[in-house]
Design a protein around this motif. Structure first.
Motif, mmCIF file in Angstrom:
data_model
loop_
_atom_site.group_PDB
_atom_site.id
_atom_site.type_symbol
_atom_site.label_atom_id
_atom_site.label_comp_id
_atom_site.label_asym_id
_atom_site.label_seq_id
_atom_site.Cartn_x
_atom_site.Cartn_y
_atom_site.Cartn_z
ATOM 1 N N MET A 129 0.627 -0.950 -0.014
ATOM 2 C CA MET A 129 0.174 -0.075 0.113
ATOM 3 C C MET A 129 0.804 0.997 0.235
ATOM 4 S SD MET A 129 -3.349 -1.208 2.056
ATOM 5 C CE MET A 129 -3.924 0.351 2.007
ATOM 6 N N VAL A 130 2.359 0.935 0.322
ATOM 7 C CA VAL A 130 2.695 2.199 0.565
ATOM 8 C C VAL A 130 2.919 3.246 -0.227
ATOM 9 C CG1 VAL A 130 5.229 3.406 1.648
ATOM 10 C CG2 VAL A 130 3.811 2.120 3.051
ATOM 11 N N PRO A 131 3.119 2.334 -2.312
ATOM 12 C CA PRO A 131 3.401 3.227 -2.905
ATOM 13 C C PRO A 131 2.236 3.945 -3.870
ATOM 14 C CG PRO A 131 4.759 0.994 -3.026
ATOM 15 C CD PRO A 131 3.902 0.647 -1.796
ATOM 16 N N VAL A 132 1.425 2.621 -3.734
ATOM 17 C CA VAL A 132 0.643 3.848 -3.828
ATOM 18 C C VAL A 132 -0.832 4.980 -3.382
ATOM 19 C CG1 VAL A 132 -2.491 3.168 -4.487
ATOM 20 C CG2 VAL A 132 -0.582 1.559 -4.726
ATOM 21 N N ILE A 133 -0.386 4.984 -1.671
ATOM 22 C CA ILE A 133 -0.385 5.802 -1.149
ATOM 23 C C ILE A 133 0.618 7.306 -0.950
ATOM 24 C CG2 ILE A 133 -0.306 6.336 1.240
ATOM 25 C CD1 ILE A 133 -0.490 3.626 2.344
ATOM 26 N N ILE A 134 2.022 6.897 -1.464
ATOM 27 C CA ILE A 134 2.655 7.982 -1.940
ATOM 28 C C ILE A 134 2.310 8.907 -3.114
ATOM 29 C CG2 ILE A 134 5.021 9.203 -2.786
ATOM 30 C CD1 ILE A 134 6.349 6.635 -0.994
ATOM 31 N N GLN A 135 1.896 7.495 -4.471
ATOM 32 C CA GLN A 135 1.014 8.748 -6.003
ATOM 33 C C GLN A 135 -0.265 9.614 -5.459
ATOM 34 O OE1 GLN A 135 1.454 5.139 -7.924
ATOM 35 N NE2 GLN A 135 3.177 4.875 -8.402
ATOM 36 N N LEU A 136 -0.716 8.906 -4.677
ATOM 37 C CA LEU A 136 -2.328 9.200 -4.795
ATOM 38 C C LEU A 136 -1.596 10.504 -3.663
ATOM 39 C CD1 LEU A 136 -4.438 6.383 -3.609
ATOM 40 C CD2 LEU A 136 -3.803 7.932 -6.371
ATOM 41 N N CYS A 137 -0.816 11.366 -3.110
ATOM 42 C CA CYS A 137 -0.991 12.376 -2.054
ATOM 43 C C CYS A 137 -0.814 13.245 -2.814
ATOM 44 C CB CYS A 137 -0.237 11.661 -0.754
ATOM 45 S SG CYS A 137 -0.704 10.551 0.981
ATOM 46 N N ALA A 185 -0.807 13.604 -5.884
ATOM 47 C CA ALA A 185 -1.173 14.457 -7.084
ATOM 48 C C ALA A 185 -2.527 14.575 -6.466
ATOM 49 C CB ALA A 185 -2.679 12.528 -7.701
ATOM 50 N N ARG A 186 -2.588 14.576 -5.237
ATOM 51 C CA ARG A 186 -4.154 15.586 -4.296
ATOM 52 C C ARG A 186 -3.387 16.706 -4.010
ATOM 53 N NH1 ARG A 186 -8.882 12.877 -0.217
ATOM 54 N NH2 ARG A 186 -8.200 15.010 0.113
ATOM 55 N N ARG A 187 -1.769 16.685 -4.249
ATOM 56 C CA ARG A 187 -0.787 18.380 -3.456
ATOM 57 C C ARG A 187 -0.809 18.000 -1.637
ATOM 58 N NH1 ARG A 187 1.077 18.517 -7.996
ATOM 59 N NH2 ARG A 187 1.476 20.440 -8.752
ATOM 60 N N LEU A 188 -0.557 16.690 -1.516
ATOM 61 C CA LEU A 188 -0.557 16.547 -0.161
ATOM 62 C C LEU A 188 0.559 15.970 0.537
ATOM 63 C CD1 LEU A 188 -3.814 14.740 1.434
ATOM 64 C CD2 LEU A 188 -3.535 16.961 1.368
ATOM 65 N N ASN A 189 1.394 16.317 1.545
ATOM 66 C CA ASN A 189 2.473 16.380 1.746
ATOM 67 C C ASN A 189 2.216 14.313 2.029
ATOM 68 O OD1 ASN A 189 4.958 15.294 2.940
ATOM 69 N ND2 ASN A 189 4.954 16.608 4.811
ATOM 70 N N PRO A 190 3.465 13.528 1.846
ATOM 71 C CA PRO A 190 2.872 12.249 2.422
ATOM 72 C C PRO A 190 3.289 11.975 3.577
ATOM 73 C CG PRO A 190 3.936 12.591 -0.314
ATOM 74 C CD PRO A 190 4.262 13.672 0.552
ATOM 75 N N ILE A 191 4.129 12.906 3.908
ATOM 76 C CA ILE A 191 5.005 12.455 5.218
ATOM 77 C C ILE A 191 4.407 11.670 6.213
ATOM 78 C CG2 ILE A 191 6.633 12.387 6.483
ATOM 79 C CD1 ILE A 191 8.827 14.025 4.196
ATOM 80 N N PRO A 192 3.789 12.689 6.818
ATOM 81 C CA PRO A 192 2.400 12.315 7.966
ATOM 82 C C PRO A 192 1.721 11.091 7.390
ATOM 83 C CG PRO A 192 2.404 14.273 6.426
ATOM 84 C CD PRO A 192 3.048 13.984 5.788
ATOM 85 N N PHE A 193 1.132 11.029 6.351
ATOM 86 C CA PHE A 193 0.593 9.592 6.041
ATOM 87 C C PHE A 193 1.295 8.413 6.238
ATOM 88 C CE2 PHE A 193 -1.776 13.388 4.204
ATOM 89 C CZ PHE A 193 -2.561 13.219 4.512
ATOM 90 N N LEU A 194 2.349 8.795 5.530
ATOM 91 C CA LEU A 194 4.035 6.942 5.509
ATOM 92 C C LEU A 194 3.577 6.672 6.760
ATOM 93 C CD1 LEU A 194 5.357 8.494 2.576
ATOM 94 C CD2 LEU A 194 3.960 6.128 2.602
ATOM 95 N N LEU A 195 4.153 7.421 7.607
ATOM 96 C CA LEU A 195 4.268 7.555 9.090
ATOM 97 C C LEU A 195 3.296 6.958 9.849
ATOM 98 C CD1 LEU A 195 7.286 10.934 9.928
ATOM 99 C CD2 LEU A 195 7.124 8.500 9.247
ATOM 100 N N GLY A 196 1.733 7.826 9.403
ATOM 101 C CA GLY A 196 0.873 7.398 10.725
ATOM 102 C C GLY A 196 0.888 5.731 10.321
ATOM 103 N N PHE A 197 1.149 5.457 9.011
ATOM 104 C CA PHE A 197 0.411 4.113 8.125
ATOM 105 C C PHE A 197 1.684 3.153 9.050
ATOM 106 C CE2 PHE A 197 -0.153 0.671 5.557
ATOM 107 C CZ PHE A 197 -1.713 0.622 5.061
ATOM 108 N N CYS A 198 2.797 3.391 9.027
ATOM 109 C CA CYS A 198 3.520 3.025 9.747
ATOM 110 C C CYS A 198 3.802 2.575 10.985
ATOM 111 C CB CYS A 198 5.366 3.205 9.371
ATOM 112 S SG CYS A 198 6.784 2.393 9.808
ATOM 113 N N PHE A 199 3.049 3.824 11.749
ATOM 114 C CA PHE A 199 3.303 3.270 13.035
ATOM 115 C C PHE A 199 2.292 2.235 13.411
ATOM 116 C CE2 PHE A 199 5.325 8.181 13.823
ATOM 117 C CZ PHE A 199 6.091 7.314 13.243
ATOM 118 N N ALA A 200 1.313 2.741 13.137
ATOM 119 C CA ALA A 200 0.034 1.991 13.086
ATOM 120 C C ALA A 200 -0.104 0.666 12.402
ATOM 121 C CB ALA A 200 -1.049 2.885 12.611
#
Length: 409
Positions: free
Chosen positions: A118-126, A128-143
């Motif tokens: 899921m991580v590569p897809v999350i990066i690409q989609l973030c 595309a939405r002009r969102l900083n992927p880092i907090p979402f990646l860290l949250g996904f990892c920690f969770a």
């Protein structure tokens, strides 16, 4: 004895460092080299080395990796990531969705496979939405790490703990699931605070890309994988059949397929992890023959250090996980745990290894996967940035786990 101890210490020293300095030999390579060295120096016999490798643990892990791979090749993980990221909600709400999604999937399927998919897809989609992927990646990892602690099938170290201590599926879940879920709140809170002004992607102005829609989903294969997963978990809960054989049976059903080749399924199995575990099984077994670990535990107990207490195990595996990694830490400690309440002790070890692994990138395979994927997509996450979020997350989640264990003991 001295040769065995030296090989053991060198093996785990490289586990802590990550690779042999000056050589391209990583943790998997050194685990294999350690086992070979013990065989060459005749500190363990070939028969004893084979016997040291826990087939129930390996078969359980392998079978569940195949089950998780079935969801990957069917497009399920990509579809979930695309659906979650395309929701019309703000960044904090999206972060909450990512954390919940990661925790739920990681508690049912092997967390490392979930992260890889899921991580590569999350990066690409973030992006595309002009969102900083880092907090979402860290949250996904920690969770992913925290959520996986809630069940025996959530992570490889949980499987090692459960098989080594003969824990029941429901007993473990009762002892571990609630603090695993409660830990998601501080993960969301810490990341929401740290990135409160950094949700937007900082990049040169470009035309906004259209957000990609959900990828093709093989609904028949998803339904088949879901049914097998439900049956496997039901067998874990309702029967006394060996869990490794149940997982292998589920994997066999999924491998018999008219549309997806077995090679496509098997390439998602982490062969390096099995080599690492096999090598460490042999290295640990050789050390056990020296009597040194048992003597150390006896001496510690004589000085008032109760190694069998759940809180002691909780802290011990937490420290070891950040030094050598959570899977080696579990392999190292499990043979010497003789607890009166095995489910609570097993939950303590699972929670400790999961929560502590969020401190540093190399504390878990999930952390390594996230950082490497971000680097490939031009969004590097430094060790300092990872730990800036990981340290407060770990402290808060460790407090939750400790408070819960105090209620149980």
């Amino acid at each position: 004895m001295y040769v065995t101890v030296i090989i053991f210490l060198l093996t785990y020293a490289v586990m802590a460092v990550g690779r042999i300095p000056g050589l391209q030999v990583d943790r998997t390579g050194v685990a294999l080299l350690g086992a070979i060295a013990l065989l060459v120096f005749q500190k363990i016999t070939p028969d004893a080395a084979w016997a040291a490798v826990s087939f129930p643990t390996i078969s359980l892990l392998f079978g569940l990796m195949i089950v998780s791979a079935a969801f990957m090749v069917s497009g399920f993980y990509d579809w979930v990531a695309a659906r979650a990221t395309s929701l019309s909600i703000g960044p904090r709400g999206l972060l909450a969705v990512m954390i919940a999604t990661s925790a739920v999937l990681s508690s049912i399927l092997t967390n490392d496979v979930v992260v890889v998919a899921m991580v590569p897809v999350i990066i690409q989609l973030c992006m595309a939405r002009r969102l900083n992927p880092i907090p979402f990646l860290l949250g996904f990892c920690f969770a992913s790490n925290a959520g996986a602690a809630g069940t025996i099938i959530g992570s490889p170290q949980n499987m090692i703990i459960a098989q080594g201590m003969n824990l029941s599926f429901t007993g473990f879940m009762i002892a571990a699931l609630l603090p695993s879920l409660l830990s998601l709140v501080p993960i969301w809170g810490v990341l929401s605070f740290l990135y409160r002004n950094r949700w937007t992607l900082v990049a040169p102005a470009k035309p906004l890309q259209a957000l990609p829609g959900p990828p093709p989903l093989n609904r028949l294969e998803v339904a088949k994988a879901t049914l097998v997963t439900v049956l496997v978990i039901a067998a874990f809960v309702l029967t006394s059949w060996p869990r490794g054989e149940i997982a292998l049976a589920g994997a066999a059903i999924l491998l018999v397929n008219r549309t997806i080749t077995s090679a496509d399924m098997l390439k998602h199995v982490d062969g390096n992890l099995f080599i690492l575990l096999g090598g460490l099984f042999v290295v640990n077994a050789a050390l056990a023959t020296t009597g040194l670990p048992q003597q150390i535990i006896t001496d510690l107990h004589a000085h008032g250090f109760d190694f069998q207490h759940p809180l002691t195990l909780y802290v011990s595996i937490s420290v070891l996980s950040d030094i050598v990694g959570n899977n080696p830490a579990a392999l190292l400690l499990v043979p010497y745990v003789k607890a009166g309440n095995p489910e609570v002790s097993g939950a303590a070890m699972a929670l400790g290894s999961a929560f502590a692994s969020n401190v540093v990138v190399f504390g878990s395979l999930a952390g390594i996967i996230v950082v490497e994927a971000a680097e490939k997509h031009g969004m590097p996450i430094s060790l300092a940035e990872f730990s800036k979020a990981g340290i407060p997350v770990t402290l808060l989640t460790m407090l939750i786990g400790a408070a819960w264990l105090l209620l149980l003991v």
